[in-house]
Scaffold this active site. Structure first.
Site, short mmCIF file in Angstrom:
data_model
loop_
_atom_site.label_atom_id
_atom_site.label_comp_id
_atom_site.label_asym_id
_atom_site.label_seq_id
_atom_site.Cartn_x
_atom_site.Cartn_y
_atom_site.Cartn_z
N HIS A 90 0.81 -1.24 0.00
CA HIS A 90 0.00 0.00 0.00
C HIS A 90 0.83 1.27 0.00
O HIS A 90 0.31 2.36 -0.24
CB HIS A 90 -1.02 0.01 1.15
CG HIS A 90 -0.46 0.07 2.53
ND1 HIS A 90 -0.55 1.19 3.30
CD2 HIS A 90 0.16 -0.86 3.28
CE1 HIS A 90 -0.02 0.95 4.50
NE2 HIS A 90 0.43 -0.29 4.51
N CYS A 102 0.92 4.61 13.07
CA CYS A 102 0.84 3.55 14.09
C CYS A 102 1.05 4.08 15.50
O CYS A 102 0.76 3.41 16.46
CB CYS A 102 1.83 2.44 13.79
SG CYS A 102 2.94 2.83 12.49
N1 PMP Z 1 7.97 -0.16 8.13
C1 PMP Z 1 7.87 1.11 7.75
C2 PMP Z 1 9.12 1.90 7.49
C3 PMP Z 1 6.62 1.70 7.58
O1 PMP Z 1 6.52 2.98 7.21
C4 PMP Z 1 5.46 0.93 7.85
C5 PMP Z 1 4.08 1.53 7.71
N2 PMP Z 1 3.93 2.79 8.31
C6 PMP Z 1 5.63 -0.41 8.23
C7 PMP Z 1 6.90 -0.91 8.36
C8 PMP Z 1 4.45 -1.29 8.53
O2 PMP Z 1 3.66 -1.49 7.41
P1 PMP Z 1 2.22 -2.18 7.54
O3 PMP Z 1 1.46 -1.38 8.57
O4 PMP Z 1 1.64 -2.11 6.17
O5 PMP Z 1 2.45 -3.58 8.00
#
Ligand code: PMP
Length: 383
Positions: A202, A329
């Site tokens: 995404h 997050c």
């Molecule tokens: N690593 C990094 C550097 C990210 O920016 C993100 C999403 N913000 C993630 C891991 C985790 O991705 P996902 O929430 O799609 O599992």
């Protein structure tokens, strides 16, 4: 209308990706692991074609590509999946950085409860960690070095190229979280040396809920990663569970588009960046960049506007722009961004910092106009 400027949290799906996925949902029913009918075989073909598209973008072999639910899961498998190997070989030392995504930080924190030793390296004000400092921590019993390619909050590129070169002849695994660079720094990612690499579809205009863990072979052997949960032999046992066929097709299509369009996309993003900076310069507001712009990607700006609270600004300008002041997050907490804290930025400056991120389909004129309105409000609410 409000302009969406939070692509680092999640980019909108490309309509070409969506078309492919709808077609799969409509016409490709079945389980890619069913061997008893054509429906299964056809679904398998879709998945393997997607795997080839991912492999082509990254210049790896298709059988080095493992589909997961996203970068969080890929990061967890890359780290937790090494436990058996670590215990057997008494290699329980991990080196990582204080600016990794929580999917890395919380995973290594958990491993500390199982007698792993974790060393964290902080960046300086440039937002970059030092390659030399990381290498100086490496020991005989080091299992893993895990460093992100591009930081999600600052857009600052980390020295993973140099690290990969320095670590390649050592008996140490090197993992790169390339979630913010895949499909953007295409040539750079292709030229990296690593054992494991993670990303989520995404962030490159694919669907949410699917990602990749690349496990690079060395002398024909995969890194010693094992599944971290049980339930099936899908993805060679590394990621059990029914493969979401349409999501993998969407991930593959997003990779194919990124591979053909990335130069054009980068030029477009650079234009947006320079126009946003132009608006900031013309506004009369005092601002500074968080992170050295010589190392920043074209799609992200993290700025501190003197005297303007980011919370107040975001709330009072929602009708113009959707932006953020940290990663999605951690956005439920009002704690100052741990990334900016690790860079040594004072709390009061962090409280005035915002992250803006955009992508290939961001409209230049609308963005510039709405950002100008945002800056007018910033002036009104300034302390
Ligand atoms: N690593 C990094 C550097 C990210 O920016 C993100 C999403 N913000 C993630 C891991 C985790 O991705 P996902 O929430 O799609 O599992």
């Amino acid at each position: 209308m409000s302009v969406y400027l939070d692509y680092n949290a999640s980019a909108p799906i490309d309509s070409r990706v969506l078309d492919v996925m709808i077609d799969v949902y409509r016409n490709n029913i079945g389980n890619a692991d069913s061997r008893t009918h054509n429906f299964g075989e056809n679904a398998r073909t879709v998945v393997e074609d997607a795997r080839k598209q991912v492999a082509s973008l990254l210049k790896v072999l298709p059988d080095e590509v493992f589909f997961t639910s996203g970068a969080t899961e890929s990061n967890n498998i890359a780290i937790q999946g090494l436990k058996e190997y670590a215990n057997k070989n008494r290699k329980k030392h991990i080196v990582t950085t204080a600016i990794e995504h929580k999917a890395i930080l919380e995973t290594v924190k958990h491993l500390k409860t199982e007698d792993f030793e974790v060393e964290m390296v902080c960046p300086d004000l440039s937002g970059r960690v030092s390659c030399e400092e990381i290498l100086s921590k490496v020991r005989e019993d080091t299992l893993l070095v895990s460093v992100m390619h591009v930081n999600n909050e600052t857009g600052i590129i980390q020295p993973v190229k140099e690290l990969g070169e320095a670590l390649q002849d050592k008996n140490i695994l090197f993992h790169i979280d390339a979630t913010q660079s895949c499909g953007k720094l295409v040539k750079e990612v292709q030229e990296l040396n690593y054992n494991m690499l993670s990303f989520s579809a995404h962030k490159l205009m694919g669907p949410q809920g699917v990602g990749v863990l690349v496990l690079k072979k060395k002398s024909y052997r995969l890194p010693p990663v094992k599944a971290i949960f049980y339930g099936g032999q899908q993805e060679h046992g590394i990621r059990p569970g029914t493969i979401p066929v349409a999501l993998t097709a969407g991930c593959g299509k997003a990779c194919e588009i990124a591979e053909t369009d990335y130069i054009k996309n980068n030029d477009h993003s650079l234009e947006i960046k320079s126009k946003i900076i132009g608006e900031l310069d013309a506004s009369g507001l005092q601002y500074r960049f968080n992170g050295d712009q010589n190392y920043c990607v074209s799609t992200t700006l993290n700025i501190c506007i003197e005297g303007v609270s980011s919370e107040a600004l975001m709330i009072s300008t929602k009708q113009y722009c959707g932006l953020s002041n940290g990663s999605a997050c951690t956005s439920k907490s009002y704690d100052p961004s741990y990334v900016l804290v690790a860079m040594g930025i004072p709390t009061e400056k962090i409280e005035n910092s915002i992250r803006i991120s955009w992508g290939p389909d961001t409209d230049v004129e609308e963005t510039v106009n709405n950002f100008r309105e945002l800056l007018k409000i910033a002036k009104q609410i300034k302390n």
